[in-house]
Design a protein around this motif. Structure first.
Motif, PDB file in Angstrom:
ATOM      1  N   UNK A   1       0.848  -1.178   0.000  1.00  0.00           N
ATOM      2  CA  UNK A   1       0.000   0.000   0.000  1.00  0.00           C
ATOM      3  C   UNK A   1       0.893   1.241   0.000  1.00  0.00           C
ATOM      4  N   UNK A   2       0.656   2.128  -0.963  1.00  0.00           N
ATOM      5  CA  UNK A   2       1.512   3.314  -1.056  1.00  0.00           C
ATOM      6  C   UNK A   2       1.058   4.401  -0.082  1.00  0.00           C
ATOM      7  N   UNK A   3       1.810   5.468  -0.034  1.00  0.00           N
ATOM      8  CA  UNK A   3       1.547   6.517   0.962  1.00  0.00           C
ATOM      9  C   UNK A   3       0.223   7.233   0.711  1.00  0.00           C
ATOM     10  N   UNK A   4      -0.178   7.377  -0.546  1.00  0.00           N
ATOM     11  CA  UNK A   4      -1.456   8.039  -0.824  1.00  0.00           C
ATOM     12  C   UNK A   4      -2.622   7.242  -0.256  1.00  0.00           C
ATOM     13  N   UNK A   5      -2.541   5.927  -0.327  1.00  0.00           N
ATOM     14  CA  UNK A   5      -3.605   5.094   0.222  1.00  0.00           C
ATOM     15  C   UNK A   5      -3.648   5.207   1.744  1.00  0.00           C
ATOM     16  N   UNK A   6      -2.473   5.318   2.383  1.00  0.00           N
ATOM     17  CA  UNK A   6      -2.427   5.500   3.840  1.00  0.00           C
ATOM     18  C   UNK A   6      -3.073   6.813   4.234  1.00  0.00           C
ATOM     19  N   UNK A   7      -2.779   7.860   3.486  1.00  0.00           N
ATOM     20  CA  UNK A   7      -3.353   9.174   3.802  1.00  0.00           C
ATOM     21  C   UNK A   7      -4.866   9.129   3.640  1.00  0.00           C
ATOM     22  N   UNK A   8      -5.346   8.472   2.595  1.00  0.00           N
ATOM     23  CA  UNK A   8      -6.792   8.347   2.393  1.00  0.00           C
ATOM     24  C   UNK A   8      -7.447   7.590   3.541  1.00  0.00           C
ATOM     25  N   UNK A   9      -6.817   6.494   3.969  1.00  0.00           N
ATOM     26  CA  UNK A   9      -7.373   5.690   5.057  1.00  0.00           C
ATOM     27  C   UNK A   9      -7.389   6.482   6.376  1.00  0.00           C
ATOM     28  N   UNK A  10      -6.311   7.189   6.655  1.00  0.00           N
ATOM     29  CA  UNK A  10      -6.252   8.017   7.867  1.00  0.00           C
ATOM     30  C   UNK A  10      -7.318   9.104   7.802  1.00  0.00           C
ATOM     31  N   UNK A  11      -7.494   9.704   6.622  1.00  0.00           N
ATOM     32  CA  UNK A  11      -8.491  10.757   6.454  1.00  0.00           C
ATOM     33  C   UNK A  11      -9.898  10.216   6.720  1.00  0.00           C
ATOM     34  N   UNK A  12     -10.174   9.013   6.252  1.00  0.00           N
ATOM     35  CA  UNK A  12     -11.495   8.407   6.492  1.00  0.00           C
ATOM     36  C   UNK A  12     -11.749   8.185   7.973  1.00  0.00           C
ATOM     37  N   UNK A  13     -10.758   7.633   8.681  1.00  0.00           N
ATOM     38  CA  UNK A  13     -10.934   7.367  10.110  1.00  0.00           C
ATOM     39  C   UNK A  13     -11.029   8.649  10.916  1.00  0.00           C
TER      40      UNK A  13
END
Length: 70
Positions: A1-13
Motif C-alpha cells: 500500500x503506497x503513501x497516498x492510500x495511507x493518507x486516504x485511510x487516515x483521512x477516512x478514520x
C-alpha cells in the motif's frame, strides 16, 4: 500500500472521529451539560483532518505537473 492510500485511510478514520465528536457535542448541548472540553474535543481530529484533506485536494494538481515533464 503506497503513501497516498495511507493518507486516504487516515483521512477516512479521522472523519469518523470528527463526526462522533460533533454528535457528542450536540448531545451535550441538548442535555445542557456545561463541559467545555466536549466542545473542544472536535478540534482534536479536525486539525489532522484539515492537513490530510488539503494534501488529498492538492494531489491531482501535483501529479499533473510531473506527468507534463515526462
Amino acid at each position: 500500500m503506497n503513501s497516498n492510500m495511507w493518507v486516504r485511510q487516515i483521512h477516512r478514520w479521522l472523519s469518523i472521529a470528527f463526526t462522533l465528536a460533533v454528535i457528542a457535542n450536540i448531545v451535550a448541548l441538548t442535555m445542557q451539560i456545561q463541559a467545555t472540553w466536549i466542545g473542544l474535543m472536535a478540534f482534536v481530529p479536525l486539525i489532522p483532518l484539515l492537513a490530510t484533506g488539503l494534501y488529498l485536494f492538492a494531489l491531482p494538481y501535483l501529479g499533473r505537473g510531473s506527468e507534463a515533464r515526462t
